[in-house]
Write a protein that holds these residues in place. Structure first.
Motif, PDB file in Angstrom:
ATOM      1  N   ALA A 104      29.369 -24.050  20.056  1.00  0.00           N
ATOM      2  CA  ALA A 104      29.797 -22.950  19.192  1.00  0.00           C
ATOM      3  C   ALA A 104      30.851 -23.442  18.210  1.00  0.00           C
ATOM      4  CB  ALA A 104      30.363 -21.806  20.029  1.00  0.00           C
ATOM      5  N   GLU A 105      31.026 -22.707  17.135  1.00  0.00           N
ATOM      6  CA  GLU A 105      32.021 -23.051  16.119  1.00  0.00           C
ATOM      7  C   GLU A 105      33.413 -23.134  16.726  1.00  0.00           C
ATOM      8  OE1 GLU A 105      32.542 -21.722  11.507  1.00  0.00           O
ATOM      9  OE2 GLU A 105      32.602 -20.119  12.997  1.00  0.00           O
ATOM     10  N   SER A 106      33.660 -22.315  17.755  1.00  0.00           N
ATOM     11  CA  SER A 106      34.969 -22.290  18.402  1.00  0.00           C
ATOM     12  C   SER A 106      35.129 -23.374  19.460  1.00  0.00           C
ATOM     13  CB  SER A 106      35.188 -20.914  19.041  1.00  0.00           C
ATOM     14  OG  SER A 106      34.094 -20.579  19.877  1.00  0.00           O
ATOM     15  N   GLY A 107      34.066 -24.145  19.724  1.00  0.00           N
ATOM     16  CA  GLY A 107      34.155 -25.256  20.661  1.00  0.00           C
ATOM     17  C   GLY A 107      33.492 -25.037  22.002  1.00  0.00           C
ATOM     18  N   GLU A 108      33.135 -23.790  22.340  1.00  0.00           N
ATOM     19  CA  GLU A 108      32.461 -23.544  23.605  1.00  0.00           C
ATOM     20  C   GLU A 108      31.107 -24.245  23.627  1.00  0.00           C
ATOM     21  OE1 GLU A 108      33.912 -21.215  21.849  1.00  0.00           O
ATOM     22  OE2 GLU A 108      35.129 -19.911  23.127  1.00  0.00           O
ATOM     23  N   THR A 109      30.668 -24.648  24.818  1.00  0.00           N
ATOM     24  CA  THR A 109      29.410 -25.369  24.955  1.00  0.00           C
ATOM     25  C   THR A 109      28.493 -24.671  25.952  1.00  0.00           C
ATOM     26  OG1 THR A 109      30.540 -26.820  26.542  1.00  0.00           O
ATOM     27  CG2 THR A 109      30.264 -27.650  24.300  1.00  0.00           C
ATOM     28  N   HIS A 110      27.185 -24.858  25.755  1.00  0.00           N
ATOM     29  CA  HIS A 110      26.176 -24.225  26.594  1.00  0.00           C
ATOM     30  C   HIS A 110      25.040 -25.211  26.827  1.00  0.00           C
ATOM     31  CE1 HIS A 110      28.101 -20.328  25.626  1.00  0.00           C
ATOM     32  NE2 HIS A 110      28.274 -20.878  24.433  1.00  0.00           N
ATOM     33  N   TRP A 111      24.500 -25.219  28.046  1.00  0.00           N
ATOM     34  CA  TRP A 111      23.422 -26.131  28.414  1.00  0.00           C
ATOM     35  C   TRP A 111      22.155 -25.339  28.691  1.00  0.00           C
ATOM     36  CZ3 TRP A 111      28.439 -27.088  29.052  1.00  0.00           C
ATOM     37  CH2 TRP A 111      28.906 -28.390  28.786  1.00  0.00           C
ATOM     38  N   THR A 112      21.038 -25.817  28.157  1.00  0.00           N
ATOM     39  CA  THR A 112      19.796 -25.048  28.283  1.00  0.00           C
ATOM     40  C   THR A 112      18.576 -25.958  28.192  1.00  0.00           C
ATOM     41  OG1 THR A 112      18.604 -23.144  27.394  1.00  0.00           O
ATOM     42  CG2 THR A 112      19.663 -24.581  25.792  1.00  0.00           C
ATOM     43  N   LYS A 113      17.492 -25.540  28.847  1.00  0.00           N
ATOM     44  CA  LYS A 113      16.244 -26.302  28.801  1.00  0.00           C
ATOM     45  C   LYS A 113      15.456 -26.006  27.527  1.00  0.00           C
ATOM     46  CE  LYS A 113      15.751 -26.265  33.849  1.00  0.00           C
ATOM     47  NZ  LYS A 113      14.906 -25.796  34.985  1.00  0.00           N
ATOM     48  N   THR A 114      15.528 -24.769  27.057  1.00  0.00           N
ATOM     49  CA  THR A 114      14.838 -24.381  25.826  1.00  0.00           C
ATOM     50  C   THR A 114      15.738 -23.455  25.011  1.00  0.00           C
ATOM     51  OG1 THR A 114      13.795 -22.425  26.814  1.00  0.00           O
ATOM     52  CG2 THR A 114      12.568 -24.514  26.939  1.00  0.00           C
ATOM     53  N   VAL A 115      15.395 -23.299  23.748  1.00  0.00           N
ATOM     54  CA  VAL A 115      16.166 -22.449  22.836  1.00  0.00           C
ATOM     55  C   VAL A 115      15.199 -21.544  22.077  1.00  0.00           C
ATOM     56  CG1 VAL A 115      17.676 -22.403  20.802  1.00  0.00           C
ATOM     57  CG2 VAL A 115      17.952 -24.200  22.527  1.00  0.00           C
ATOM     58  N   ILE A 116      15.578 -20.273  21.929  1.00  0.00           N
ATOM     59  CA  ILE A 116      14.831 -19.361  21.061  1.00  0.00           C
ATOM     60  C   ILE A 116      15.785 -18.836  19.999  1.00  0.00           C
ATOM     61  CG2 ILE A 116      13.507 -17.220  20.876  1.00  0.00           C
ATOM     62  CD1 ILE A 116      12.577 -17.605  23.727  1.00  0.00           C
ATOM     63  N   LEU A 117      15.463 -19.099  18.740  1.00  0.00           N
ATOM     64  CA  LEU A 117      16.298 -18.660  17.620  1.00  0.00           C
ATOM     65  C   LEU A 117      15.826 -17.286  17.143  1.00  0.00           C
ATOM     66  CD1 LEU A 117      16.355 -22.025  15.649  1.00  0.00           C
ATOM     67  CD2 LEU A 117      18.219 -21.064  16.998  1.00  0.00           C
ATOM     68  N   THR A 118      16.688 -16.298  17.270  1.00  0.00           N
ATOM     69  CA  THR A 118      16.379 -14.944  16.794  1.00  0.00           C
ATOM     70  C   THR A 118      17.530 -14.474  15.908  1.00  0.00           C
ATOM     71  OG1 THR A 118      17.355 -13.995  18.815  1.00  0.00           O
ATOM     72  CG2 THR A 118      14.980 -14.365  18.807  1.00  0.00           C
ATOM     73  N   ILE A 119      17.855 -15.291  14.907  1.00  0.00           N
ATOM     74  CA  ILE A 119      19.052 -15.050  14.101  1.00  0.00           C
ATOM     75  C   ILE A 119      18.792 -14.150  12.895  1.00  0.00           C
ATOM     76  CG2 ILE A 119      20.046 -17.246  14.820  1.00  0.00           C
ATOM     77  CD1 ILE A 119      19.381 -18.315  12.012  1.00  0.00           C
ATOM     78  N   GLY A 120      17.567 -13.628  12.772  1.00  0.00           N
ATOM     79  CA  GLY A 120      17.283 -12.726  11.658  1.00  0.00           C
ATOM     80  C   GLY A 120      17.520 -13.392  10.321  1.00  0.00           C
ATOM     81  N   TYR A 121      18.378 -12.791   9.520  1.00  0.00           N
ATOM     82  CA  TYR A 121      18.693 -13.342   8.202  1.00  0.00           C
ATOM     83  C   TYR A 121      19.898 -14.277   8.253  1.00  0.00           C
ATOM     84  CZ  TYR A 121      15.569  -9.623   6.685  1.00  0.00           C
ATOM     85  OH  TYR A 121      14.482  -8.814   6.523  1.00  0.00           O
ATOM     86  N   GLY A 122      20.341 -14.618   9.452  1.00  0.00           N
ATOM     87  CA  GLY A 122      21.477 -15.514   9.566  1.00  0.00           C
ATOM     88  C   GLY A 122      22.788 -14.788   9.322  1.00  0.00           C
ATOM     89  N   ILE A 123      23.716 -15.482   8.723  1.00  0.00           N
ATOM     90  CA  ILE A 123      25.021 -14.907   8.403  1.00  0.00           C
ATOM     91  C   ILE A 123      24.853 -14.034   7.171  1.00  0.00           C
ATOM     92  CG2 ILE A 123      27.418 -15.434   7.835  1.00  0.00           C
ATOM     93  CD1 ILE A 123      26.843 -18.255   9.076  1.00  0.00           C
ATOM     94  N   LEU A 124      25.110 -12.742   7.337  1.00  0.00           N
ATOM     95  CA  LEU A 124      24.861 -11.796   6.258  1.00  0.00           C
ATOM     96  C   LEU A 124      26.139 -11.387   5.534  1.00  0.00           C
ATOM     97  CD1 LEU A 124      22.261  -9.404   7.917  1.00  0.00           C
ATOM     98  CD2 LEU A 124      21.823 -11.163   6.210  1.00  0.00           C
ATOM     99  N   LYS A 125      26.041 -11.303   4.236  1.00  0.00           N
ATOM    100  CA  LYS A 125      27.131 -10.780   3.418  1.00  0.00           C
ATOM    101  C   LYS A 125      26.538  -9.811   2.410  1.00  0.00           C
ATOM    102  CE  LYS A 125      30.187 -14.807   3.728  1.00  0.00           C
ATOM    103  NZ  LYS A 125      30.932 -15.844   2.964  1.00  0.00           N
ATOM    104  N   MET A 126      27.191  -8.675   2.264  1.00  0.00           N
ATOM    105  CA  MET A 126      26.738  -7.684   1.303  1.00  0.00           C
ATOM    106  C   MET A 126      26.925  -8.197  -0.125  1.00  0.00           C
ATOM    107  SD  MET A 126      25.671  -4.903   2.768  1.00  0.00           S
ATOM    108  CE  MET A 126      25.701  -4.146   4.408  1.00  0.00           C
TER     109      MET A 126
END
Length: 347
Positions: A104-126
């Motif tokens: 993560a941007e803040s430094g936290e870490t995560h371990w996983t066998k697979t990843v599913i990206l469901t980020i929609g439009y990503g970082i949104l700004k009006m």
């Protein structure tokens, strides 16, 4: 900062409709699941329009978006996935054993066998109103989102924009506002055809091709008049208003995910018919994906999510069933049905 090297079968990045349904469906596949959302709540892009009525989800009668979010969030929690909020994932690294390390941007870490990206439009700004000094009115009566309809009751409302959101808000506000004027720089609107027809047949004052060019305030705190200009002739007109809603669309950004080596176009990632990306073990679903016959509806996000979860399951266990048993025959629901008072012979 506490770090845990607990390994998950699947980690879903993004808490919109695709992410929430993927969290539910992965439970049906008996997968150890984590969902990571950058915001502090589930909902994704749907959080932008909580008061809109949603009509096009199969089997669901017209429902306020905030209510649909609540129901999807409740369903997502059915099999007790680990939910992580307030973390924006920026790093993806494949480890020697083939699993992934997410950072993560803040430094936290995560371990996983697979990843599913469901980020929609990503970082949104009006997309903001490009008029000097407009930002000073954002604390009073210049709005980029509508959280509640009631504050507009009896008000003279001007809407700037021509897409789905602008048309939808014009229709939603028309019965309760004193007046609704919609200003769009093109003759044609980009909203759903049926909604555009409804708007044009209502009391909404449609002004095309016009654009908002000036904001006026008697006290310097709130807008009380707006000048609009005819795009072709430059002719101007000043209208009295109580509130201005700007729906000029959203600017999206995939952020650091663009650096992972995915096949990403302007805004979406290319996936196979099984929702697999070009990185083995990484799948995607929802508005973030692009493939032939893709349906960009909430209902389409659910199907994407199920396909992505099934593909992730088979990636880990090639001999596993290709799909989950339907809920009426799935043993994982036996105890849950009993808890709801449903007899086993009726389930």
């Amino acid at each position: 900062m506490t770090q845990s090297k607990e390994l998950y079968d699947v980690t879903i990045i993004g808490g919109g409709p695709a992410g929430m349904y993927a969290a539910f469906y992965s439970g049906m596949r008996d997968m150890k699941t984590k969902l990571i959302e950058a915001k502090e709540e589930l909902g994704g892009t749907m959080l932008i329009y909580p008061e809109k009525m949603i009509w096009d989800v199969g089997g669901v009668t017209p429902i306020l978006c905030r209510q649909l979010i609540a129901q999807l969030a409740q369903q997502a929690r059915t099999f007790d996935p680990t939910l992580v909020f307030g973390q924006q994932i920026v790093g993806l690294d494949r480890l020697e054993d083939g699993t992934f390390l997410l950072t993560a941007e803040s430094g936290e870490t995560h371990w996983t066998k697979t990843v599913i990206l469901t980020i929609g439009y990503g970082i949104l700004k009006m997309s903001k109103l490009e008029i000097e000094g407009a930002d000073r009115y954002e604390v009073s009566n210049l709005h980029y989102t509508v959280q509640e309809l009631e504050p507009f009751r009896g008000k003279h409302v001007l809407i700037s924009g021509g897409g789905d959101s602008a048309v939808d808000w014009a229709n939603e506000l028309e019965p309760l506002a004193a007046s609704v004027t919609i200003v769009h720089r093109r003759e044609q609107f980009g909203g759903h055809e049926k909604n555009v027809v409804r708007m044009r047949q209502s009391t909404v004052n449609v002004r095309t091709p016009y654009a908002v060019t000036q904001l006026h305030s008697k006290d310097g705190k709130a807008i009380n008049q707006v000048t609009i200009s005819q795009v072709e002739s430059g002719e101007t007109e000043t209208l009295d208003v109580d509130a201005v809603i700007v729906n000029h669309g959203l600017k999206s950004d995939c952020g650091a995910i663009r650096e992972w080596g995915l096949d990403i176009g302007v805004r979406r990632v290319k996936v196979s018919s099984k929702l697999a990306t070009n990185i083995p073990g990484v799948f995607a679903a929802g508005d973030f994906v692009d493939y032939e016959s893709k349906l960009y509806l909430i209902a389409g996000a659910f199907t994407d999510a199920a396909f992505a979860v099934n593909s992730a399951k088979l990636y880990m266990e090639p001999k596993a069933d290709e799909v989950a048993y339907v809920s009426s025959h799935n043993s994982k629901f036996r105890e849950k049905n009993l808890a709801l008072g449903v007899r086993e012979e009726d389930a």
